[in-house]
Design an enzyme around this catalytic site. Structure first.
Site, PDB file in Angstrom:
ATOM      1  N   ASP A 199       0.536  -1.172   0.288  1.00 15.38           N
ATOM      2  CA  ASP A 199       0.054  -0.014  -0.335  1.00 15.38           C
ATOM      3  C   ASP A 199       0.657   1.073  -0.304  1.00 15.38           C
ATOM      4  O   ASP A 199       1.890   1.362   0.719  1.00 15.38           O
ATOM      5  CB  ASP A 199      -0.727   0.064   0.937  1.00 15.38           C
ATOM      6  CG  ASP A 199      -1.741  -1.023   1.191  1.00 15.38           C
ATOM      7  OD1 ASP A 199      -2.727  -1.683   0.132  1.00 15.38           O
ATOM      8  OD2 ASP A 199      -2.271  -1.611   2.195  1.00 15.38           O
ATOM      9  N   ASP A 219      -7.047  -2.192  -3.821  1.00 17.87           N
ATOM     10  CA  ASP A 219      -8.076  -2.039  -2.928  1.00 17.87           C
ATOM     11  C   ASP A 219      -8.798  -0.905  -3.660  1.00 17.87           C
ATOM     12  O   ASP A 219     -10.281  -0.988  -3.209  1.00 17.87           O
ATOM     13  CB  ASP A 219      -7.137  -0.750  -1.693  1.00 17.87           C
ATOM     14  CG  ASP A 219      -6.192  -1.696  -1.120  1.00 17.87           C
ATOM     15  OD1 ASP A 219      -6.417  -2.699  -1.412  1.00 17.87           O
ATOM     16  OD2 ASP A 219      -5.818  -0.779  -0.669  1.00 17.87           O
TER      17      ASP A 219
END
Length: 159
Positions: free
Chosen positions: A117, A136
């Site tokens: 991320d 995501d």
């Protein structure tokens, strides 16, 4: 179904390309606590390895293979369901978004043991401590789209 597969393919590819650039071209993991402002102050690159589920929940537990299995099972179910559903164009796109994003995060867990991320969005004096990635975003938008663009099995029966 072709639209679902193509959407999933392009989302998966875009997710993996962005991760490759951040991991190997920008080399963000090699620089702890380093951030890169892309569109200051809104978008910043900040590396975070997510070993858990959303927002790093359960990251202290070794759930790598369980999370991979869950993502693959959900992806298979969504593909099976969208094939059976009398769904329109936007439902097929939504399914492709969800599945493409899920497979992108599965590849991360297999290769790195965690999801990479790196996108951080903050605004208006509020510092967001969380990071996310293209996969995501796709999973989130795809799930919302499936809720909005399918009837969820609530077809009205005619007499």
């Amino acid at each position: 179904m072709r639209l679902t597969y193509w959407t999933g393919f392009w989302i998966f590819l875009f997710d993996q390309v962005t991760k490759y650039i951040v991991l190997y071209q920008v080399n963000l993991p090699a620089q702890p606590n380093q951030t890169y402002e892309v569109f200051a102050p809104l978008l910043t690159l900040r590396m975070a390895w997510n070993r858990g589920v959303n927002f790093g929940l359960f990251a202290d537990f070794d759930m790598r293979w369980a999370l991979i299995a869950v993502a693959l099972i959900i992806s298979a179910f969504v593909l099976w369901w969208i094939r059976r559903e009398n769904a329109g164009r936007w439902a097929h796109i939504s399914a492709g978004l969800l599945v493409g994003g899920a497979i992108g995060n599965v590849v991360d867990r297999v290769l790195h043991g965690a999801v990479a991320d790196f996108l951080n969005v903050s605004c208006c004096g509020i510092n967001n401590p969380y990071a996310f990635n293209v996969a995501d975003i796709s999973i989130f938008v795809g799930a919302i789209g499936l809720v909005l663009f399918t009837d969820g099995g609530n077809k009205k029966k005619t007499a």
